[in-house]
Design a protein around this motif. Structure first.
Motif, PDB file in Angstrom:
ATOM      1  N   ILE A  82       0.839  -1.199   0.000  1.00  0.00           N
ATOM      2  CA  ILE A  82       0.000   0.000   0.000  1.00  0.00           C
ATOM      3  C   ILE A  82       0.870   1.243   0.000  1.00  0.00           C
ATOM      4  CG2 ILE A  82      -1.715   1.334   1.300  1.00  0.00           C
ATOM      5  CD1 ILE A  82      -2.757  -1.305   2.411  1.00  0.00           C
ATOM      6  N   LEU A  83       1.890   1.261   0.863  1.00  0.00           N
ATOM      7  CA  LEU A  83       2.765   2.430   0.946  1.00  0.00           C
ATOM      8  C   LEU A  83       3.477   2.676  -0.383  1.00  0.00           C
ATOM      9  CD1 LEU A  83       4.318   2.088   4.501  1.00  0.00           C
ATOM     10  CD2 LEU A  83       2.841   3.922   3.679  1.00  0.00           C
ATOM     11  N   LYS A  84       3.914   1.613  -1.042  1.00  0.00           N
ATOM     12  CA  LYS A  84       4.555   1.781  -2.339  1.00  0.00           C
ATOM     13  C   LYS A  84       3.612   2.445  -3.330  1.00  0.00           C
ATOM     14  CE  LYS A  84       7.721  -2.162  -2.000  1.00  0.00           C
ATOM     15  NZ  LYS A  84       8.059  -3.509  -2.567  1.00  0.00           N
ATOM     16  N   ARG A  85       2.363   2.029  -3.324  1.00  0.00           N
ATOM     17  CA  ARG A  85       1.384   2.626  -4.235  1.00  0.00           C
ATOM     18  C   ARG A  85       1.142   4.094  -3.908  1.00  0.00           C
ATOM     19  NH1 ARG A  85      -3.527  -1.503  -5.682  1.00  0.00           N
ATOM     20  NH2 ARG A  85      -2.307  -3.417  -5.969  1.00  0.00           N
ATOM     21  N   LEU A  86       1.031   4.384  -2.626  1.00  0.00           N
ATOM     22  CA  LEU A  86       0.708   5.749  -2.219  1.00  0.00           C
ATOM     23  C   LEU A  86       1.877   6.697  -2.454  1.00  0.00           C
ATOM     24  CD1 LEU A  86      -1.271   5.103   1.102  1.00  0.00           C
ATOM     25  CD2 LEU A  86      -2.100   5.175  -1.260  1.00  0.00           C
ATOM     26  N   GLY A  95      -3.138  12.383  -1.838  1.00  0.00           N
ATOM     27  CA  GLY A  95      -4.526  12.276  -1.404  1.00  0.00           C
ATOM     28  C   GLY A  95      -5.380  11.558  -2.433  1.00  0.00           C
ATOM     29  N   GLU A  96      -5.163  11.871  -3.697  1.00  0.00           N
ATOM     30  CA  GLU A  96      -5.898  11.203  -4.765  1.00  0.00           C
ATOM     31  C   GLU A  96      -5.588   9.712  -4.794  1.00  0.00           C
ATOM     32  OE1 GLU A  96      -5.351  13.015  -8.536  1.00  0.00           O
ATOM     33  OE2 GLU A  96      -5.699  15.065  -7.813  1.00  0.00           O
ATOM     34  N   ARG A  97      -4.319   9.369  -4.653  1.00  0.00           N
ATOM     35  CA  ARG A  97      -3.942   7.957  -4.714  1.00  0.00           C
ATOM     36  C   ARG A  97      -4.524   7.175  -3.541  1.00  0.00           C
ATOM     37  NH1 ARG A  97       0.871  10.483  -6.263  1.00  0.00           N
ATOM     38  NH2 ARG A  97       1.879  10.166  -4.238  1.00  0.00           N
ATOM     39  N   ILE A  98      -4.557   7.797  -2.368  1.00  0.00           N
ATOM     40  CA  ILE A  98      -5.118   7.121  -1.193  1.00  0.00           C
ATOM     41  C   ILE A  98      -6.589   6.810  -1.404  1.00  0.00           C
ATOM     42  CG2 ILE A  98      -5.740   7.406   1.237  1.00  0.00           C
ATOM     43  CD1 ILE A  98      -3.160   9.105   1.509  1.00  0.00           C
ATOM     44  N   PHE A 134      -3.916   0.008  12.565  1.00  0.00           N
ATOM     45  CA  PHE A 134      -3.568  -0.216  11.171  1.00  0.00           C
ATOM     46  C   PHE A 134      -3.525   1.090  10.393  1.00  0.00           C
ATOM     47  CE2 PHE A 134      -4.716  -0.860   6.736  1.00  0.00           C
ATOM     48  CZ  PHE A 134      -3.753  -1.767   6.337  1.00  0.00           C
ATOM     49  N   PHE A 135      -4.610   1.856  10.446  1.00  0.00           N
ATOM     50  CA  PHE A 135      -4.668   3.077   9.651  1.00  0.00           C
ATOM     51  C   PHE A 135      -3.677   4.132  10.135  1.00  0.00           C
ATOM     52  CE2 PHE A 135      -8.845   1.780   7.875  1.00  0.00           C
ATOM     53  CZ  PHE A 135      -8.562   2.060   6.549  1.00  0.00           C
ATOM     54  N   ILE A 136      -3.652   4.368  11.443  1.00  0.00           N
ATOM     55  CA  ILE A 136      -2.824   5.457  11.960  1.00  0.00           C
ATOM     56  C   ILE A 136      -1.352   5.087  11.963  1.00  0.00           C
ATOM     57  CG2 ILE A 136      -2.308   6.856  13.992  1.00  0.00           C
ATOM     58  CD1 ILE A 136      -5.274   6.880  14.637  1.00  0.00           C
ATOM     59  N   ASN A 137      -1.017   3.923  12.502  1.00  0.00           N
ATOM     60  CA  ASN A 137       0.394   3.574  12.650  1.00  0.00           C
ATOM     61  C   ASN A 137       0.997   2.920  11.406  1.00  0.00           C
ATOM     62  OD1 ASN A 137       0.394   4.520  15.315  1.00  0.00           O
ATOM     63  ND2 ASN A 137      -0.347   2.564  16.087  1.00  0.00           N
ATOM     64  N   ALA A 138       0.314   1.908  10.891  1.00  0.00           N
ATOM     65  CA  ALA A 138       0.897   1.145   9.790  1.00  0.00           C
ATOM     66  C   ALA A 138       0.855   1.896   8.463  1.00  0.00           C
ATOM     67  CB  ALA A 138       0.180  -0.195   9.643  1.00  0.00           C
ATOM     68  N   ILE A 139      -0.179   2.706   8.267  1.00  0.00           N
ATOM     69  CA  ILE A 139      -0.320   3.390   6.977  1.00  0.00           C
ATOM     70  C   ILE A 139       0.081   4.853   7.064  1.00  0.00           C
ATOM     71  CG2 ILE A 139      -1.894   4.047   5.125  1.00  0.00           C
ATOM     72  CD1 ILE A 139      -1.254   1.082   5.208  1.00  0.00           C
ATOM     73  N   PHE A 140      -0.696   5.660   7.769  1.00  0.00           N
ATOM     74  CA  PHE A 140      -0.542   7.107   7.638  1.00  0.00           C
ATOM     75  C   PHE A 140       0.709   7.658   8.312  1.00  0.00           C
ATOM     76  CE2 PHE A 140      -5.174   6.816   6.710  1.00  0.00           C
ATOM     77  CZ  PHE A 140      -5.077   7.260   5.407  1.00  0.00           C
ATOM     78  N   LYS A 141       1.086   7.158   9.487  1.00  0.00           N
ATOM     79  CA  LYS A 141       2.317   7.655  10.110  1.00  0.00           C
ATOM     80  C   LYS A 141       3.533   7.309   9.265  1.00  0.00           C
ATOM     81  CE  LYS A 141       1.289   8.132  15.050  1.00  0.00           C
ATOM     82  NZ  LYS A 141       1.644   7.670  16.402  1.00  0.00           N
ATOM     83  N   LEU A 143       3.532   6.830   6.023  1.00  0.00           N
ATOM     84  CA  LEU A 143       3.462   7.664   4.830  1.00  0.00           C
ATOM     85  C   LEU A 143       3.944   9.080   5.128  1.00  0.00           C
ATOM     86  CD1 LEU A 143       2.548   8.167   1.897  1.00  0.00           C
ATOM     87  CD2 LEU A 143       0.262   8.656   2.801  1.00  0.00           C
ATOM     88  N   LEU A 144       3.488   9.643   6.235  1.00  0.00           N
ATOM     89  CA  LEU A 144       3.873  11.004   6.612  1.00  0.00           C
ATOM     90  C   LEU A 144       5.360  11.097   6.929  1.00  0.00           C
ATOM     91  CD1 LEU A 144       0.702  11.712   8.742  1.00  0.00           C
ATOM     92  CD2 LEU A 144       1.388  13.053   6.739  1.00  0.00           C
ATOM     93  N   THR A 145       5.912  10.045   7.500  1.00  0.00           N
ATOM     94  CA  THR A 145       7.360  10.012   7.753  1.00  0.00           C
ATOM     95  C   THR A 145       8.128  10.034   6.435  1.00  0.00           C
ATOM     96  OG1 THR A 145       7.094   8.815   9.835  1.00  0.00           O
ATOM     97  CG2 THR A 145       9.244   8.695   8.776  1.00  0.00           C
ATOM     98  N   GLU A 146       7.669   9.263   5.473  1.00  0.00           N
ATOM     99  CA  GLU A 146       8.344   9.193   4.180  1.00  0.00           C
ATOM    100  C   GLU A 146       8.330  10.536   3.451  1.00  0.00           C
ATOM    101  OE1 GLU A 146      10.051   6.812   2.647  1.00  0.00           O
ATOM    102  OE2 GLU A 146       9.888   5.447   4.341  1.00  0.00           O
ATOM    103  N   ILE A 147       7.241  11.284   3.589  1.00  0.00           N
ATOM    104  CA  ILE A 147       7.164  12.567   2.879  1.00  0.00           C
ATOM    105  C   ILE A 147       7.692  13.722   3.728  1.00  0.00           C
ATOM    106  CG2 ILE A 147       5.228  11.767   1.487  1.00  0.00           C
ATOM    107  CD1 ILE A 147       3.342  13.371   3.164  1.00  0.00           C
ATOM    108  N   GLY A 148       8.136  13.417   4.954  1.00  0.00           N
ATOM    109  CA  GLY A 148       8.760  14.434   5.798  1.00  0.00           C
ATOM    110  C   GLY A 148       7.804  15.448   6.394  1.00  0.00           C
ATOM    111  N   ALA A 149       6.587  15.036   6.669  1.00  0.00           N
ATOM    112  CA  ALA A 149       5.591  15.956   7.216  1.00  0.00           C
ATOM    113  C   ALA A 149       5.792  16.172   8.709  1.00  0.00           C
ATOM    114  CB  ALA A 149       4.182  15.421   6.964  1.00  0.00           C
ATOM    115  N   GLU A 150       5.402  17.344   9.198  1.00  0.00           N
ATOM    116  CA  GLU A 150       5.381  17.633  10.629  1.00  0.00           C
ATOM    117  C   GLU A 150       3.998  17.308  11.188  1.00  0.00           C
ATOM    118  OE1 GLU A 150       6.517  21.698  10.979  1.00  0.00           O
ATOM    119  OE2 GLU A 150       8.618  21.335  10.443  1.00  0.00           O
ATOM    120  N   GLN A 151       3.886  17.349  12.533  1.00  0.00           N
ATOM    121  CA  GLN A 151       2.618  17.056  13.214  1.00  0.00           C
ATOM    122  C   GLN A 151       2.056  15.708  12.749  1.00  0.00           C
ATOM    123  OE1 GLN A 151       0.926  21.090  12.058  1.00  0.00           O
ATOM    124  NE2 GLN A 151       0.141  20.936  14.157  1.00  0.00           N
TER     125      GLN A 151
END
Length: 203
Positions: A82-86, A95-98, A134-141, A143-151
């Motif tokens: 999933i992360l590779k796709r996103l 956002g569109e890909r998700i 699953f959603f918060i830790n495995a996916i979105f956190k 993903l956000l780490t990979e794109i370097g997002a804050e908060q």
């Protein structure tokens, strides 16, 4: 003679490393995740319930997260995929890909698997905990780490509420017209808000 019997018993107790092993792991995982929640379910316990070696979890699913994705969420791929796709494309289009990825998968089953999951969430706290993890830790956190997002904690939670809320409206309570519009319309309508949660200004 006794040794031969022991070997035969061991062989009979093990499943072959084929599709029957995979099916047994999926069935055992569904029961274990519901009984113990995501954090309480261990790979060793799931494998023992399925009667297979614990190494088969990594072989078939890449680990516990992948097993949860396919057994409980019934997604046809693991979190790593999933992360590779996103991440495969411009960050500003994540956002569109998700939206497209998850809605396409859920629509393929008429939303039935997601609806069943949400109904379980309302009656079993363990399932709710597993879904959140699953959603918060495995996916979105991740993903956000990979794109370097804050908060990242806040953004991950906001993204999760968007996706779970969309799933409830589209597949559980069937609010029209969102419940039946095509995927492209869903993407155009919701992706900009999800993108703001990912990379936009939250102030």
């Amino acid at each position: 003679m006794a040794r031969v019997e022991q070997v035969n018993q061991k062989r009979r107790g093990r499943r072959a490393a084929g599709e029957d092993t995979r099916a047994a792991l999926l069935a055992a995982a569904r029961e274990t995740f519901v009984e113990k929640g995501y954090d309480g379910a261990t790979v060793r316990a799931i494998a023992a319930k399925a009667g297979v070696d614990a190494a088969m979890v990594n072989h078939w699913f890449g680990g516990k997260e992948g097993l949860f994705a396919q057994s409980v969420l019934q997604l046809p791929f693991d979190p790593g995929e999933i992360l590779k796709r996103l991440l495969d494309g411009p960050v500003e289009e994540a956002g569109e890909r998700i939206i497209r990825t998850f809605v396409t998968v859920w629509d393929a089953t008429g939303g039935g698997t997601f609806a069943a999951l949400i109904r379980s969430v309302t009656s079993q706290q363990e399932v709710a905990n597993a879904l959140r993890s699953f959603f918060i830790n495995a996916i979105f956190k991740n993903l956000l780490t990979e794109i370097g997002a804050e908060q990242r904690d806040l953004r991950a939670t906001l993204c999760a509420t968007q996706m779970v809320g969309l799933g409830i409206v589209r597949y559980v309570v069937h609010f029209e017209p969102l419940a039946s519009v095509d995927i492209d319309t869903v993407v155009r309508a919701i992706a900009p808000n999800l993108q703001r949660y990912l990379t936009g200004d939250l102030d």
